[in-house]
Motif scaffolding. Structure first.
Motif, PDB file in Angstrom:
ATOM      1  N   GLN A 324       4.432 -30.404  12.570  1.00 36.18           N
ATOM      2  CA  GLN A 324       5.337 -31.729  12.360  1.00 36.18           C
ATOM      3  C   GLN A 324       6.244 -31.720  11.077  1.00 36.18           C
ATOM      4  O   GLN A 324       7.455 -32.171  11.164  1.00 36.18           O
ATOM      5  N   MET A 325       5.838 -31.480  10.140  1.00 33.87           N
ATOM      6  CA  MET A 325       6.382 -31.485   8.894  1.00 33.87           C
ATOM      7  C   MET A 325       7.614 -30.457   8.861  1.00 33.87           C
ATOM      8  O   MET A 325       8.670 -30.653   8.469  1.00 33.87           O
ATOM      9  N   ARG A 326       7.145 -29.225   9.459  1.00 32.64           N
ATOM     10  CA  ARG A 326       8.393 -28.369   9.467  1.00 32.64           C
ATOM     11  C   ARG A 326       9.352 -28.576  10.461  1.00 32.64           C
ATOM     12  O   ARG A 326      10.795 -28.470  10.215  1.00 32.64           O
ATOM     13  N   LEU A 327       8.961 -29.187  11.523  1.00 25.02           N
ATOM     14  CA  LEU A 327       9.873 -29.580  12.479  1.00 25.02           C
ATOM     15  C   LEU A 327      10.858 -30.888  11.962  1.00 25.02           C
ATOM     16  O   LEU A 327      12.119 -30.744  12.005  1.00 25.02           O
ATOM     17  N   GLY A 328      10.072 -31.961  11.285  1.00 26.25           N
ATOM     18  CA  GLY A 328      10.947 -33.118  10.564  1.00 26.25           C
ATOM     19  C   GLY A 328      12.068 -32.391   9.545  1.00 26.25           C
ATOM     20  O   GLY A 328      13.057 -32.919   9.729  1.00 26.25           O
ATOM     21  N   LEU A 329      11.639 -31.314   8.918  1.00 24.31           N
ATOM     22  CA  LEU A 329      12.532 -30.813   7.915  1.00 24.31           C
ATOM     23  C   LEU A 329      13.614 -29.915   8.379  1.00 24.31           C
ATOM     24  O   LEU A 329      14.705 -30.278   7.978  1.00 24.31           O
ATOM     25  N   ARG A 330      13.345 -29.363   9.445  1.00 21.67           N
ATOM     26  CA  ARG A 330      14.383 -28.636  10.215  1.00 21.67           C
ATOM     27  C   ARG A 330      15.475 -29.672  11.202  1.00 21.67           C
ATOM     28  O   ARG A 330      16.678 -29.452  10.843  1.00 21.67           O
ATOM     29  N   ASN A 331      14.859 -31.002  11.411  1.00 24.28           N
ATOM     30  CA  ASN A 331      15.819 -31.514  11.976  1.00 24.28           C
ATOM     31  C   ASN A 331      16.448 -32.753  11.300  1.00 24.28           C
ATOM     32  O   ASN A 331      17.302 -33.602  11.925  1.00 24.28           O
ATOM     33  N   THR A 332      16.333 -32.465   9.945  1.00 22.25           N
ATOM     34  CA  THR A 332      16.831 -33.791   9.358  1.00 22.25           C
ATOM     35  C   THR A 332      18.394 -33.844   9.282  1.00 22.25           C
ATOM     36  O   THR A 332      18.902 -32.556   8.852  1.00 22.25           O
ATOM     37  N   GLU A 333      18.646 -34.918   9.393  1.00 19.36           N
ATOM     38  CA  GLU A 333      20.433 -34.961   9.490  1.00 19.36           C
ATOM     39  C   GLU A 333      20.521 -35.961   8.231  1.00 19.36           C
ATOM     40  O   GLU A 333      20.035 -37.096   8.403  1.00 19.36           O
ATOM     41  N   TRP A 334      21.674 -36.043   7.537  1.00 21.43           N
ATOM     42  CA  TRP A 334      22.154 -37.050   6.566  1.00 21.43           C
ATOM     43  C   TRP A 334      23.760 -36.793   6.473  1.00 21.43           C
ATOM     44  O   TRP A 334      24.142 -36.224   5.649  1.00 21.43           O
ATOM     45  N   PRO A 335      24.441 -37.519   7.235  1.00 19.36           N
ATOM     46  CA  PRO A 335      25.716 -37.479   7.178  1.00 19.36           C
ATOM     47  C   PRO A 335      26.559 -37.707   5.996  1.00 19.36           C
ATOM     48  O   PRO A 335      25.930 -38.606   5.288  1.00 19.36           O
ATOM     49  N   GLY A 336      27.393 -36.894   5.840  1.00 21.01           N
ATOM     50  CA  GLY A 336      28.290 -37.173   4.411  1.00 21.01           C
ATOM     51  C   GLY A 336      27.390 -36.424   3.167  1.00 21.01           C
ATOM     52  O   GLY A 336      27.923 -36.205   2.307  1.00 21.01           O
ATOM     53  N   ARG A 337      26.345 -35.647   3.575  1.00 23.64           N
ATOM     54  CA  ARG A 337      25.577 -34.971   2.388  1.00 23.64           C
ATOM     55  C   ARG A 337      25.619 -33.659   2.744  1.00 23.64           C
ATOM     56  O   ARG A 337      25.159 -33.054   3.845  1.00 23.64           O
ATOM     57  N   THR A 338      26.411 -32.511   2.010  1.00 23.31           N
ATOM     58  CA  THR A 338      26.386 -31.209   2.092  1.00 23.31           C
ATOM     59  C   THR A 338      26.783 -31.225   3.643  1.00 23.31           C
ATOM     60  O   THR A 338      26.156 -30.038   4.354  1.00 23.31           O
ATOM     61  N   GLN A 339      27.576 -31.628   4.483  1.00 22.21           N
ATOM     62  CA  GLN A 339      28.096 -31.439   5.632  1.00 22.21           C
ATOM     63  C   GLN A 339      29.200 -30.966   5.956  1.00 22.21           C
ATOM     64  O   GLN A 339      30.542 -30.961   5.278  1.00 22.21           O
ATOM     65  N   VAL A 340      29.367 -29.891   6.908  1.00 26.37           N
ATOM     66  CA  VAL A 340      30.682 -29.261   7.089  1.00 26.37           C
ATOM     67  C   VAL A 340      31.060 -29.696   8.616  1.00 26.37           C
ATOM     68  O   VAL A 340      30.511 -29.552   9.665  1.00 26.37           O
ATOM     69  N   LEU A 341      32.417 -29.942   8.721  1.00 26.98           N
ATOM     70  CA  LEU A 341      33.068 -30.311   9.833  1.00 26.98           C
ATOM     71  C   LEU A 341      34.161 -29.421  10.104  1.00 26.98           C
ATOM     72  O   LEU A 341      35.024 -29.477   9.393  1.00 26.98           O
ATOM     73  N   ARG A 342      34.344 -28.717  11.216  1.00 23.04           N
ATOM     74  CA  ARG A 342      35.158 -27.674  11.604  1.00 23.04           C
ATOM     75  C   ARG A 342      36.048 -28.131  12.894  1.00 23.04           C
ATOM     76  O   ARG A 342      35.521 -28.446  13.606  1.00 23.04           O
ATOM     77  N   ARG A 343      37.323 -28.412  12.478  1.00 20.68           N
ATOM     78  CA  ARG A 343      38.439 -28.576  13.483  1.00 20.68           C
ATOM     79  C   ARG A 343      39.522 -27.841  13.464  1.00 20.68           C
ATOM     80  O   ARG A 343      40.430 -27.869  12.892  1.00 20.68           O
ATOM     81  N   GLU A 344      39.306 -26.752  14.432  1.00 20.14           N
ATOM     82  CA  GLU A 344      40.265 -25.659  14.530  1.00 20.14           C
ATOM     83  C   GLU A 344      40.205 -24.942  13.127  1.00 20.14           C
ATOM     84  O   GLU A 344      39.422 -24.422  12.667  1.00 20.14           O
ATOM     85  N   ALA A 345      41.606 -24.875  12.567  1.00 21.30           N
ATOM     86  CA  ALA A 345      41.761 -24.246  11.350  1.00 21.30           C
ATOM     87  C   ALA A 345      41.403 -25.033   9.829  1.00 21.30           C
ATOM     88  O   ALA A 345      41.529 -24.551   9.027  1.00 21.30           O
ATOM     89  N   LEU A 346      41.134 -26.296  10.296  1.00 19.02           N
ATOM     90  CA  LEU A 346      40.751 -27.295   9.087  1.00 19.02           C
ATOM     91  C   LEU A 346      39.361 -27.262   9.155  1.00 19.02           C
ATOM     92  O   LEU A 346      38.671 -27.900  10.085  1.00 19.02           O
ATOM     93  N   THR A 347      38.875 -27.325   7.942  1.00 18.82           N
ATOM     94  CA  THR A 347      37.365 -27.399   7.561  1.00 18.82           C
ATOM     95  C   THR A 347      37.096 -28.543   6.617  1.00 18.82           C
ATOM     96  O   THR A 347      37.793 -28.356   5.430  1.00 18.82           O
ATOM     97  N   TRP A 348      36.239 -29.368   6.904  1.00 17.86           N
ATOM     98  CA  TRP A 348      35.949 -30.526   5.930  1.00 17.86           C
ATOM     99  C   TRP A 348      34.744 -30.355   5.357  1.00 17.86           C
ATOM    100  O   TRP A 348      33.565 -30.014   5.931  1.00 17.86           O
TER     101      TRP A 348
END
Length: 425
Positions: A324-348
């Protein structure tokens, strides 16, 4: 009046972690945020957001505190008063089984890791964090989901007049600023406390040295309540140790994540960046301690190791992370923290770094991510770094640290809460 409004806003947010919800489990519980809720006529979601905005923005309150220099202890007493006026007592918060986390860098990520780990055990979690990224409802989460506009509207107006009580298995509560005099420090009996990496920030409120800041952060320690911290510079670590000893708080230093990976496969983290390993190590200790304190089955067996001391603090025992601990670490999401958003040729590239040291950590993350993207990308790419910048931080100095990176644009965004037609408030 503005100070009173800020305390009311804080009381609303903290108490709303326990907003009333159904006690059913499984899939039904996960659909709660989508359920339509009756609303009182004339009290719509947008009206609730507008009213909340009148209770003072964080940046505005900081400016006010700098000008007034009021007694911080009086501010805590005011927070208790507003909680009482809402129909709750400080003692009522004890039933939330709180994990209280402070620090300068990484406390939000640590909270996210911790909450995901414990949710992997099937526990119903409440989560209070600030600031929000897009919508104010992100600050108040049940089982990882921001409450819906309908629930926010219903509970906001009810809490605005008299806060409701509810039950979750636990609540992960992130400190806003500092610790000793933060509004969340009306919590008297948390189950466990954590201190993430310390850094220079909010000097006008917390002090201009790491030692002064450490004193403030150590203010959340409670007698007999175990606390954990990550490796800190010698001076502030000694301050944390002394603060803990003064009130008989057992304080432990987290072993590095590598120590918990021995004898098993490497841990996979849902948040990118080498600095997240320190946050994950703290989160594992907080979750493990909480599970042990609650006599929860499957807390993870301690490894056979002799006690050791490092920099005059006892090292927390290592243990084998559970599935469960491993699963929790792997599934953690925290938007806006070291997050990459790719939209075609533009990467945020999104992050909330706001101190020199955290921006340097962001630079390392960016370079690491860039190497991977270069291998995958077959064409041109426009790279944009998007940062959240609040208060009186020197954006020019932070931008200078980013110059070695190969980015096309760097955008610093202030915190401006407003109601829009796209429902992004």
């Amino acid at each position: 009046m503005s100070q009173a409004r800020n305390h009311l806003r804080a009381a609303l947010s903290l108490a709303a972690v326990s907003a009333r919800g159904a006690t059913t489990r499984g899939a039904v519980r996960r659909r709660l945020s989508a359920r339509p809720v009756p609303q009182e006529p004339g009290m719509e979601y947008q009206d609730a957001v507008r009213m909340l905005n009148t209770l003072q923005t964080n940046a505005g309150y900081l400016e006010q505190v700098k000008r007034q220099r009021g007694d911080p202890q009086t501010q805590l007493e005011a927070m208790e008063l507003y909680l009482a006026l809402s129909g709750l007592q400080v003692e009522d918060l004890n039933r939330l089984n709180i994990i209280h986390v402070t620090g300068t860098k990484g406390k939000g990520s640590t909270c996210a890791f911790t909450e995901h780990i414990l949710r992997s055990y099937g526990l119903k979690t409440g989560f209070f964090s600030s600031p929000h990224l897009v919508q104010v409802r992100e600050r108040i989460r049940i089982n990882g989901q921001p409450i819906s506009p309908e629930l926010f509207t219903k509970h906001f107006w009810r809490l605005y007049h008299r806060l409701e009580e509810t039950k979750v298995d636990l609540a992960v509560v992130e400190v806003g600023i500092g610790g000793a005099y933060d509004c969340t420090n009306i919590i008297r009996k948390p189950v466990v406390c954590g201190v993430s990496s310390l850094g220079i920030d909010h000097t006008s409120l917390l002090g201009d040295t790491l030692e002064k800041i450490a004193w403030q952060k150590g203010g959340i320690f409670k007698q007999g309540v175990p606390a954990f911290t990550v490796l800190q510079p010698k001076g502030p670590l000694a301050v944390l140790r002394d603060r803990a000893q003064e009130i008989s708080c057992p304080l432990y230093l987290c072993p590095p994540l590598e120590a918990l990976e021995e004898g098993g496969p490497p841990l996979t983290l849902g948040l990118e960046g080498e600095h997240q390993r320190s946050n994950a190590a703290l989160a594992l200790q907080l979750a493990h301690c909480w599970l042990q304190q609650q006599d929860h089955r499957g807390a993870g067996e301690l490894k056979a190791s002799r006690p050791s001391f490092l920099r005059q603090l006892p090292l927390a025992p290592t243990f084998q992370p559970t599935f469960q601990m491993r699963l929790g670490l792997r599934n953690t999401e925290w938007p806006g923290r070291t997050q990459v958003l790719r939209r075609e040729a533009l990467t945020w590239y999104l992050d909330g770094a706001h101190t020199s040291s955290s921006v340097q950590a962001c630079v390392r993350w960016f370079r690491q991510t860039l190497q991977g993207s270069l291998r995958l990308s077959g064409g041109p790419e426009v790279r944009v770094l998007l940062f959240n910048s609040t208060g009186d931080r020197d954006s020019a100095a932070l931008l200078k640290l980013l110059q070695p990176c190969q980015f096309d644009y760097a955008v610093f965004c202030p915190n401006l809460i407003e109601v829009s037609s796209t429902d992004s408030a």
